[in-house]
Design a protein around this motif. Sequence first.
Motif, PDB file in Angstrom:
ATOM      1  N   PRO A   1      36.657  37.489  41.807  1.00 20.69           N
ATOM      2  CA  PRO A   1      35.969  38.974  41.727  1.00 20.69           C
ATOM      3  C   PRO A   1      34.715  38.715  42.619  1.00 20.69           C
ATOM      4  CG  PRO A   1      35.752  38.014  39.646  1.00 20.69           C
ATOM      5  CD  PRO A   1      36.631  37.069  40.214  1.00 20.69           C
TER       6      PRO A   1
ATOM      7  N   ASN B   1      36.609  44.887  46.346  1.00 21.86           N
ATOM      8  CA  ASN B   1      36.701  45.561  44.883  1.00 21.86           C
ATOM      9  C   ASN B   1      35.668  46.372  44.879  1.00 21.86           C
ATOM     10  OD1 ASN B   1      38.557  44.118  43.939  1.00 21.86           O
ATOM     11  ND2 ASN B   1      37.173  42.726  42.727  1.00 21.86           N
TER      12      ASN B   1
ATOM     13  N   ASN C   1      35.882  46.769  40.168  1.00 22.77           N
ATOM     14  CA  ASN C   1      36.781  46.145  39.042  1.00 22.77           C
ATOM     15  C   ASN C   1      37.301  47.443  38.427  1.00 22.77           C
ATOM     16  OD1 ASN C   1      37.007  43.480  40.063  1.00 22.77           O
ATOM     17  ND2 ASN C   1      35.774  42.808  38.314  1.00 22.77           N
TER      18      ASN C   1
END
Lengths: 272, 480
Positions: free
Chosen positions: A10, A16, A73
Amino acid sequence: MNTHNCETCPVHNVSNLTKLGINMENFDYVVALAGNPNTGKSTVFNNLTGLRQHTGNWPGKTVTRAEGGFQFNNSKYKLVDLPGTYSLLSTSTDEEVARDFILFGQPDVTVVVVDATRLERNLNLVLQVLEITDRVVVCLNLMDEARRHNLSVDERTLMKELGVPVVPAAARQKEGMDNLLKYIDEVATGKFVCKPFRTKNKLKDLSRAVSSLSKMIDKEFPGLPNSRWVALRLLEGDQKIIDAIRDDELGKLTRTGDKKEEEVFIEESLNE
Amino acid sequence: MNKNETINSSSREAIIASANSMRWEVGEDFHDTLMESIYSDAAEIAAKTVTKTDEKQIYHWDQKIDRIVTSKLLGFPIMFLLLALVFWLTVEGANVPSAFLASILIDTIHPILKSASAGIGVPWWIDGVLIDGAYLAMAWVISVMLPPMAIFFPLFTLLEDFGYLPRVAFNMDNLFRRAGAHGKQALTMSMGFGCNAAGVIATRIIDSPRERIIAIITNNFSLCNGRWPTQILIASIFIGAVVPSHLAGLVSAGAVVAIALFGIFLSLVVSWGLSKSVLKGEVSAFSLELPPYRPPRILQTLYTSLIDRTIFVLWRAIVFAVPAGIVIWLVGNIYIGDLSIGEHFINWSNPFGLLLGLNGVILLAYIIAIPANEIVIPTILMLTVMSAGMVGVGEGSGVMFELDSAADTAKILEAGGWTLLTGINLMLFSLLHNPCSTTIYTIYKETKSAKWTLISTLLPVAMGFALTFLVAQIWYLFAA
């Protein structure tokens, strides 16, 4: 070289992040941005939300709250840029805005932006924020200036000492923003559990008074995360806190799961 | 109230009561002890984590620069020079693009629009209201205001980004304290140089209500974004026009600096007056932190100053200029007897205007432009032509025109009865009149008091009338 792992991490995946500007409908988490004046809070705010709050190199530029949104996310965040303060214990209007929001607004994460070149003085505020709330991420900003001034900060030790994530950053160069997002996300979702540093009381009478008062407060307002801090403010005779207890505003915060009512209250307490 | 709630409220009162009694047990000074332990913890943690590799070099440059720009001897001269440089660059740099924009918007597009509307047979009054009123007002505002703003705002923002403004505050802070105001007022004043409404909100950093009100009332004496271009315009058109052309840029930049400094001076005098009369009290202490110098981010500065300031101020000006243009055309074209409404008003108010060293045209322009003082100058020029009744200069009654040569300007001004006095007093009046509508509204929101809002609004206007009157009378005395 195996780049595949990087892509799934991530931290690497900047895509994201979706900057939502002022579109803040149906957010999942509220993030507050606090810090000493002139440490780059507004620059961090602009980086995350894609908004262009006017930034200026001088203390006291932001005196009201600015709000913006971003998505990371799959969670939607509302980001609140608070006025810069040296402490949360004094009584000027701009410091009250910051303190009231951290206390009554109960943000899911409070990001404290600190100036890496003036760490000691900035830590005073971090420690005071840690007294009020557990869920803190420290953004160690202006690392570029620290490097220029031949200062190095050991962020791992700092993280261990404070018990909360510490992210080195240079917001003006957009450095460290990906890591900051990762930790905001982890603290908000509960993946990272903070164990915040708490100042030890050197006065026996005071510790006794605080613990007996906080017991009473816990009983009256179960679920309040910062009863010790509230107790301390009561002992100092903070009129705002006294009123909040008398009018049961603290109780409304903890009893209701209804976000709407809480929101209304935050607005009321901040628009005064 | 049901029984349950009563119990709860009494148990809440019990918490407060026991806190009150315990407060005596723990002693008065526990706040200090607590702060001390936080400070010592912070110092301990910082000592563990920060390493300095070369102690000598730290803040080396910052300190060196600060020693110069905040020195007792050089601090103020450097401030004046920097301001003068910024204005000089603006005045000199804006001429060419202004003329270029005017030649496109006014000399080229306007005739095209006129002939097109004549071609399709639009009635003369619709054509007048829309093309000679609304369109020309907009074109005038763009060609005259856009270039100076596009130069001035980035320069000013660069100074701000670099960290110079807090140094200005540092230099000024002592003066403010001697005037009985809060030292931080130097900061809110600097903020007012950007926007008075923002400056008024910024006074929240001042804790004491007394000093805060002083800071709010006097913030209007800082020339704001809306008034800088106006001042630069008046200076280059009216002051610059009376000196030889190679000196025009310098003299007009000097005039704007003089007005800005005079504003700061008034800010101090009024603060002093207020703190000695209606707002008596002690001066509170505070510490002012000088932020480090940071290399300005040129591209971002250009972007934000163009979008946030230039376009914002220009858009506001256009929004107000369009209806004002229509009003101007109407007062120039609706006749009562032999004269238009505008001429009636100008003739009627002229004696009063002359008393103030201004004239009826300026008073009328000021009234038309009350919602936005940015467009006072275009209005004045148009009305001057109309009332002077000149044929061949300008484009006829109710039509705003542009001035592309200094000779044209001088001719129109002479015909309109302008003197150097008119220019000077116009600049003074532009510094000293009521705050804009946004600022007035902000003052009300911040003070929640109709009384202070009214005082903040009327005091500058009253001072403006008094000062222009005084200057005019002295001028007449020596000129006669």
